[in-house]
Design a protein around this motif. Sequence first.
Motif, mmCIF file in Angstrom:
data_model
loop_
_atom_site.group_PDB
_atom_site.id
_atom_site.type_symbol
_atom_site.label_atom_id
_atom_site.label_comp_id
_atom_site.label_asym_id
_atom_site.label_seq_id
_atom_site.Cartn_x
_atom_site.Cartn_y
_atom_site.Cartn_z
ATOM 1 N N PRO A 28 0.883 -1.209 -0.068
ATOM 2 C CA PRO A 28 -0.229 0.193 -0.149
ATOM 3 C C PRO A 28 0.721 1.401 0.165
ATOM 4 C CG PRO A 28 -0.734 -1.464 1.864
ATOM 5 C CD PRO A 28 0.759 -2.242 1.373
ATOM 6 N N GLU A 38 -3.549 -1.032 -6.723
ATOM 7 C CA GLU A 38 -3.312 -2.305 -6.272
ATOM 8 C C GLU A 38 -2.790 -3.294 -6.636
ATOM 9 O OE1 GLU A 38 -6.636 -2.176 -3.929
ATOM 10 O OE2 GLU A 38 -6.105 -0.891 -1.776
ATOM 11 N N SER A 42 0.673 -4.946 -7.615
ATOM 12 C CA SER A 42 1.061 -6.516 -6.020
ATOM 13 C C SER A 42 2.107 -7.235 -7.740
ATOM 14 C CB SER A 42 -0.476 -7.448 -6.781
ATOM 15 O OG SER A 42 -0.800 -7.200 -5.719
ATOM 16 N N PHE A 226 -3.671 -4.948 1.604
ATOM 17 C CA PHE A 226 -4.814 -3.790 1.512
ATOM 18 C C PHE A 226 -6.409 -4.367 2.608
ATOM 19 C CE2 PHE A 226 -2.565 -5.238 -2.467
ATOM 20 C CZ PHE A 226 -1.607 -3.458 -2.804
ATOM 21 N N ARG A 227 -6.519 -5.396 2.968
ATOM 22 C CA ARG A 227 -7.432 -6.408 3.441
ATOM 23 C C ARG A 227 -7.534 -5.974 5.247
ATOM 24 N NH1 ARG A 227 -12.468 -7.557 3.999
ATOM 25 N NH2 ARG A 227 -12.896 -9.338 5.487
ATOM 26 N N ARG A 230 -8.607 -2.243 5.287
ATOM 27 C CA ARG A 230 -10.038 -1.981 4.991
ATOM 28 C C ARG A 230 -10.272 -2.394 5.916
ATOM 29 N NH1 ARG A 230 -8.040 -3.026 -0.148
ATOM 30 N NH2 ARG A 230 -9.432 -2.133 -2.222
ATOM 31 N N TYR A 235 -4.079 -0.167 8.426
ATOM 32 C CA TYR A 235 -3.196 -0.874 8.089
ATOM 33 C C TYR A 235 -1.969 1.161 8.126
ATOM 34 C CZ TYR A 235 1.239 -1.103 4.988
ATOM 35 O OH TYR A 235 2.126 -0.261 4.478
ATOM 36 N N GLY A 346 -5.231 -9.931 -6.778
ATOM 37 C CA GLY A 346 -4.591 -8.467 -6.249
ATOM 38 C C GLY A 346 -5.992 -8.146 -8.043
ATOM 39 N N ASP A 350 -9.091 -5.504 -7.353
ATOM 40 C CA ASP A 350 -9.004 -4.262 -7.458
ATOM 41 C C ASP A 350 -10.461 -3.844 -8.538
ATOM 42 O OD1 ASP A 350 -8.158 -1.540 -8.440
ATOM 43 O OD2 ASP A 350 -7.311 -2.127 -9.584
#
Length: 387
Positions: A28, A38, A42, A226-227, A230, A235, A346, A350
């Motif tokens: 991120p 994102e 990756s 990324f998770r 959210r 993060y 990923g 996205d």
Amino acid sequence: MNKWTLAVLYAATVCGISSIYAPQPLLPVLAAHFGVTEATTSLVVTATMLPLGLAPLAYGFFLDAVPAKPLIAVSLALLACCTACLCLAPDFTWFLADRVAMGLLVPALLTALMTYLATTASAATLRRVMAVYIAVTVFGGFFGRFFSGLSAQFLGWRIPFACLAVCLGVCAALCTLLPPDGRAAFSPIRLAHAPQVLRKPGFAAAYLVVGLLFFVFSGMLNLLPFRLGRLEGGYSPLRAGAMYSGYLMGIIACLTSHRFARPLGGPTRTMALGAGLVIAAVAVFSLPSQAALFCSVFVLCSGMFLAHSVAPGVLNGAEKEHKGLVNGLYISFYYSGGALGAYLPGFALDRYGFGAAAGMLALAAVAATLVAARLDVRAFSGDAAAK
């Protein structure tokens, strides 16, 4: 082989493996810094992993006459230069190109390290040395992720790469002092025998299982930062790095899996159990909680490395002639699955959201489990009996 030599080789292994995975908890941060999506970010993991899927077969054509010791030192030195250049990348294209170059160097380093260990250790210590080597590679996967998250949290995203470049350079210098390896060169891999190996009962299925499992493994660990962003709590590089603590379960799984194989009914059933644990890991990973996310990595690594640590023994035990090719194909399937897993989930995240990405991982895990379960009944029976 003395303890100093082993310490240098294992340190080089940790640094080499760390160079593959160090960017993962920082994805991120890199996406924000370079202004890319994102899914595009990756690619920095895929770019280094993809050559690992191709190199075990392709390298056999031009590494026939290269001794292991100088290849270790040269690979480490070049890898140190490439890692240092990551700090100076002016844009994402340069950063990604540098990661591709690293991907071409890491397979040469790991192949040379394994060859040096295998040809220099005595027959009495070979199994123990290689078992520790596998555990060291697992530790390198954890250390690269955790250290990069920790240092980036307080010092910025460039510092982990700068520190890793210094460590790689030190290892390169130390490796020039190693005694000569026990064999002058690598044994070439003959691709003409590949169809013969893949046609053996259960071989293609076993390769498919490890490829699918590493697809899920790479996908989950790439999606993790990324998770994390959210979920409640958000993060941070340090929090993301700490989430990979479950990776240490891989060391325990690698060192104890063979003790579980007998009571479970054999190594192929152990593979099926490992695949089943990976399904459970995806389910826990999907829960909207940072605590669940943390726990899912422990379950994932337990299952992944339970299967991974016994699969090579199953394949090598069933093939008496082409062991180099058997292992080359294994590594190729393993890392090819990982390279796809590092990107495709990923991409799904996205374009279609987390549900689609998690669904893709779940389907791959279920497929791996079903194929592994069939191995229990139909594959390797003749070889197992002979053994």
